[in-house]
Design a protein around this motif. Structure first.
Motif, PDB file in Angstrom:
ATOM      1  N   ASP A 192       2.416   1.665  -3.484  1.00 42.10           N
ATOM      2  CA  ASP A 192       1.371   2.080  -4.425  1.00 42.10           C
ATOM      3  C   ASP A 192       1.020   3.554  -4.227  1.00 42.10           C
ATOM      4  O   ASP A 192       0.936   4.316  -5.193  1.00 42.10           O
ATOM      5  CB  ASP A 192       0.137   1.199  -4.261  1.00 42.10           C
ATOM      6  CG  ASP A 192      -0.889   1.454  -5.343  1.00 42.10           C
ATOM      7  OD1 ASP A 192      -0.541   1.296  -6.540  1.00 42.10           O
ATOM      8  OD2 ASP A 192      -2.036   1.821  -5.003  1.00 42.10           O
ATOM      9  N   PRO A 225       4.424  -1.285  -9.598  1.00 42.36           N
ATOM     10  CA  PRO A 225       3.555  -2.363  -9.107  1.00 42.36           C
ATOM     11  C   PRO A 225       4.356  -3.353  -8.267  1.00 42.36           C
ATOM     12  O   PRO A 225       5.498  -3.674  -8.596  1.00 42.36           O
ATOM     13  CB  PRO A 225       3.039  -3.009 -10.398  1.00 42.36           C
ATOM     14  CG  PRO A 225       4.082  -2.701 -11.423  1.00 42.36           C
ATOM     15  CD  PRO A 225       4.713  -1.396 -11.016  1.00 42.36           C
ATOM     16  N   GLY A 238       0.967   4.239  -8.111  1.00 39.73           N
ATOM     17  CA  GLY A 238       0.763   3.037  -8.914  1.00 39.73           C
ATOM     18  C   GLY A 238       1.827   2.784  -9.963  1.00 39.73           C
ATOM     19  O   GLY A 238       1.755   1.793 -10.686  1.00 39.73           O
ATOM     20  N   GLN A 283       0.831  -1.211   0.000  1.00 36.73           N
ATOM     21  CA  GLN A 283       0.000   0.000   0.000  1.00 36.73           C
ATOM     22  C   GLN A 283       0.860   1.252   0.000  1.00 36.73           C
ATOM     23  O   GLN A 283       0.592   2.205  -0.736  1.00 36.73           O
ATOM     24  CB  GLN A 283      -0.945   0.011   1.206  1.00 36.73           C
ATOM     25  CG  GLN A 283      -1.972   1.123   1.152  1.00 36.73           C
ATOM     26  CD  GLN A 283      -2.905   0.978  -0.037  1.00 36.73           C
ATOM     27  OE1 GLN A 283      -3.527  -0.049  -0.217  1.00 36.73           O
ATOM     28  NE2 GLN A 283      -2.973   2.004  -0.873  1.00 36.73           N
TER      29      GLN A 283
END
Length: 103
Positions: A35, A43, A40, A32
């Motif tokens: 990201d 990955p 994002g 998390q």
């Protein structure tokens, strides 16, 4: 033949260390954080994450601090912080070289 220690980190490895700089985190918290931090762009799937964590544990860059069922929490070690600082310096030099040569 002796195993060679990590000298250069992949982008995913670099961000896993960043995730652990200020606090201990479990795997899902690391994913998390990466990201959110990279919007994002980087990955981090379970296979990649747990391969990195296993390598970092083996190299003494992180330590497992808690186990609750399947949830494992990790912290960066002094050795991990040193490697992070070394890699950050290397990347800054790369950016400076690129800036200098950019047309």
């Amino acid at each position: 033949m002796a195993k060679e220690p990590l000298k250069v980190l992949t982008e995913s490895m670099f961000y896993v260390l960043i995730a652990l700089l200020k606090q201990e985190r479990c795997g899902t918290e690391i994913v998390q954080f990466v990201d959110d931090t990279t919007a994002g762009r980087v990955p981090l799937g379970p296979g990649t994450l747990y391969t990195i964590l296993a390598k970092f544990l083996e190299e003494g860059l992180i330590a497992e601090t808690a186990v609750e069922g399947r949830k494992r929490t990790y912290a960066i070690t002094d050795r991990g912080r040193a490697l992070f600082r070394q890699e950050l310096s290397r990347l800054k030099l790369c950016v400076a070289d690129g800036d200098r040569e950019e047309v």
